[in-house]
Write an enzyme that holds these catalytic residues in place. Structure first.
Site, PDB file in Angstrom:
ATOM      1  N   LYS A  47      -6.409 -10.632   7.777  1.00 43.42           N
ATOM      2  CA  LYS A  47      -6.546  -9.208   7.455  1.00 43.42           C
ATOM      3  C   LYS A  47      -7.897  -8.694   7.951  1.00 43.42           C
ATOM      4  O   LYS A  47      -8.002  -7.590   8.482  1.00 43.42           O
ATOM      5  CB  LYS A  47      -6.393  -8.992   5.944  1.00 43.42           C
ATOM      6  CG  LYS A  47      -4.938  -9.115   5.501  1.00 43.42           C
ATOM      7  CD  LYS A  47      -4.773  -9.296   4.012  1.00 43.42           C
ATOM      8  CE  LYS A  47      -3.317  -9.649   3.679  1.00 43.42           C
ATOM      9  NZ  LYS A  47      -3.105 -10.057   2.300  1.00 43.42           N
ATOM     10  N   GLN A  91      -5.987 -10.133  -3.370  1.00 42.67           N
ATOM     11  CA  GLN A  91      -5.135 -11.161  -2.787  1.00 42.67           C
ATOM     12  C   GLN A  91      -4.384 -11.906  -3.890  1.00 42.67           C
ATOM     13  O   GLN A  91      -4.994 -12.462  -4.801  1.00 42.67           O
ATOM     14  CB  GLN A  91      -5.994 -12.132  -1.953  1.00 42.67           C
ATOM     15  CG  GLN A  91      -5.201 -13.175  -1.189  1.00 42.67           C
ATOM     16  CD  GLN A  91      -4.269 -12.587  -0.134  1.00 42.67           C
ATOM     17  OE1 GLN A  91      -4.608 -11.626   0.565  1.00 42.67           O
ATOM     18  NE2 GLN A  91      -3.084 -13.148  -0.012  1.00 42.67           N
ATOM     19  N   ASP A 114      -2.203  -1.862  -1.152  1.00 40.66           N
ATOM     20  CA  ASP A 114      -0.984  -2.663  -1.215  1.00 40.66           C
ATOM     21  C   ASP A 114       0.153  -1.941  -1.939  1.00 40.66           C
ATOM     22  O   ASP A 114       1.260  -2.452  -2.007  1.00 40.66           O
ATOM     23  CB  ASP A 114      -1.274  -3.970  -1.985  1.00 40.66           C
ATOM     24  CG  ASP A 114      -1.274  -5.178  -1.063  1.00 40.66           C
ATOM     25  OD1 ASP A 114      -0.784  -5.037   0.067  1.00 40.66           O
ATOM     26  OD2 ASP A 114      -1.762  -6.238  -1.477  1.00 40.66           O
TER      27      ASP A 114
END
Ligand code: NDP
Length: 275
Positions: A47, A91, A114
């Site tokens: 990422k 994460q 997200d």
């Protein structure tokens, strides 16, 4: 026909890079990782590299695996109110002693890159989508790259996780598909998958869906990432499925690269909402 996720993702990243350059945008993503899970470390590094490739600044906040819920929550609160931060990515999965839902509730929904906060999930449910989860957005992008008008098509999503299955089904419903969601308790799975014009499989079971589960000329999206004998394979058995489907994503180089590209797109969209 194989749907080339890597090429689609590259195209999208080029567009994002152009926009960031032309408008001289200063964007910053912060990735918070707790512990030292090797797979998560690789995802986080990828990422970061993706951000660099399009001129977006990124920072990794690495917390020890013994981090308490309070410290994690406070870290996310601080980033949520830091005006120099445009996107926050926690994460997942977290170490077992930490509560994911509680941690996610400490991410400002305007920085939720997200799309996993309750607020953004609710907006998706109400078809007022602000930010949706990255993998489902990537799946929809790939389907529309081969068929832009999905209205009235039968879509079957196998898997109902909050990260992939459910938001994918919701996005397809918002595109006016007739959507069926299947899961581990579904009886006679094949009866449903054989009706699918669009079949999305996200179950985490290597090569589970074979050609005899697939309707002729269906679009098949294989989300699975499974490690078998040191190789990455999907949830769909490519050899038999590709003989029946009209379009199919490979694993790797299918949905995976799109997830990262959509993360960048979400960050750009958040920046626009913030400004
Ligand atoms: P989860 O384990 O959270 O969910 C799996 C889902 O599959 C559950 O809803 C489960 O049903 C269902 N399921 C399991 N076995 C069966 C079965 N035999 N028949 C029907 N349904 C079944 O996984 P995720 O959704 O997070 O991920 C799914 C896969 O996608 C994994 O391989 C993961 O690695 C991959 N993935 C790939 C990404 C990418 O970028 N390409 C991103 C995220 C995930 P139930 O709810 O009843 O338990």
């Amino acid at each position: 026909m194989i749907i080339d996720g890597k090429a689609e993702a590259q195209k999208l990243k080029e567009e994002i890079k152009q926009e960031v350059l032309e408008k001289e945008l200063k964007l910053k993503l912060v990735v918070v990782i707790v512990g030292d899970d090797p797979a998560s470390q690789i995802y986080v590094r990828n990422k970061k590299l993706a951000c660099e490739s399009v001129g977006i600044q990124s920072e990794i906040v690495a917390l020890e695996s013994s981090t308490t819920q309070n410290v994690l929550n406070e870290t996310l609160d601080k980033l949520s109110s830091d005006p120099s931060v445009n996107g926050i990515l926690l994460q997942l999965p977290l170490p077992k002693h930490l509560n994911e839902e509680q941690a996610l509730s400490h991410i400002n929904c305007l920085k939720d890159v997200d799309g996993l906060t309750v607020s953004n999930a609710g907006k998706l449910f109400l078809n007022q989508t602000m930010i949706a989860p990255c993998t489902p957005l990537g799946i929809l992008h790939l389907i529309k790259s081969v068929n832009p008008n999905l209205q009235g098509l039968n879509a079957v999503v196998v898997g109902r996780s909050a990260l992939v299955g459910k938001p994918t089904a919701q996005l397809l419903l918002n595109e006016n598909c007739t959507v069926t969601i299947c899961h581990s308790k579904t009886k006679n799975l094949k009866k449903f998958t054989l009706l699918a014009d669009i079949l999305v499989v996200a179950i985490g079971k290597p090569k589970f869906i074979t050609g005899d589960y697939i309707k002729k000329d269906a679009i098949v999206i294989d989300v699975g990432i499974n490690r078998v004998d040191g190789k990455i394979v999907g949830d769909v058995e490519f050899e038999s499925a590709s003989k029946i489907a009209s379009h199919i994503t490979p694993v790797p180089k299918g949905v995976g690269p799109m997830t990262v590209a959509m993360l960048l797109k979400n960050l750009l969209n958040l920046y626009k909402l913030q400004n």
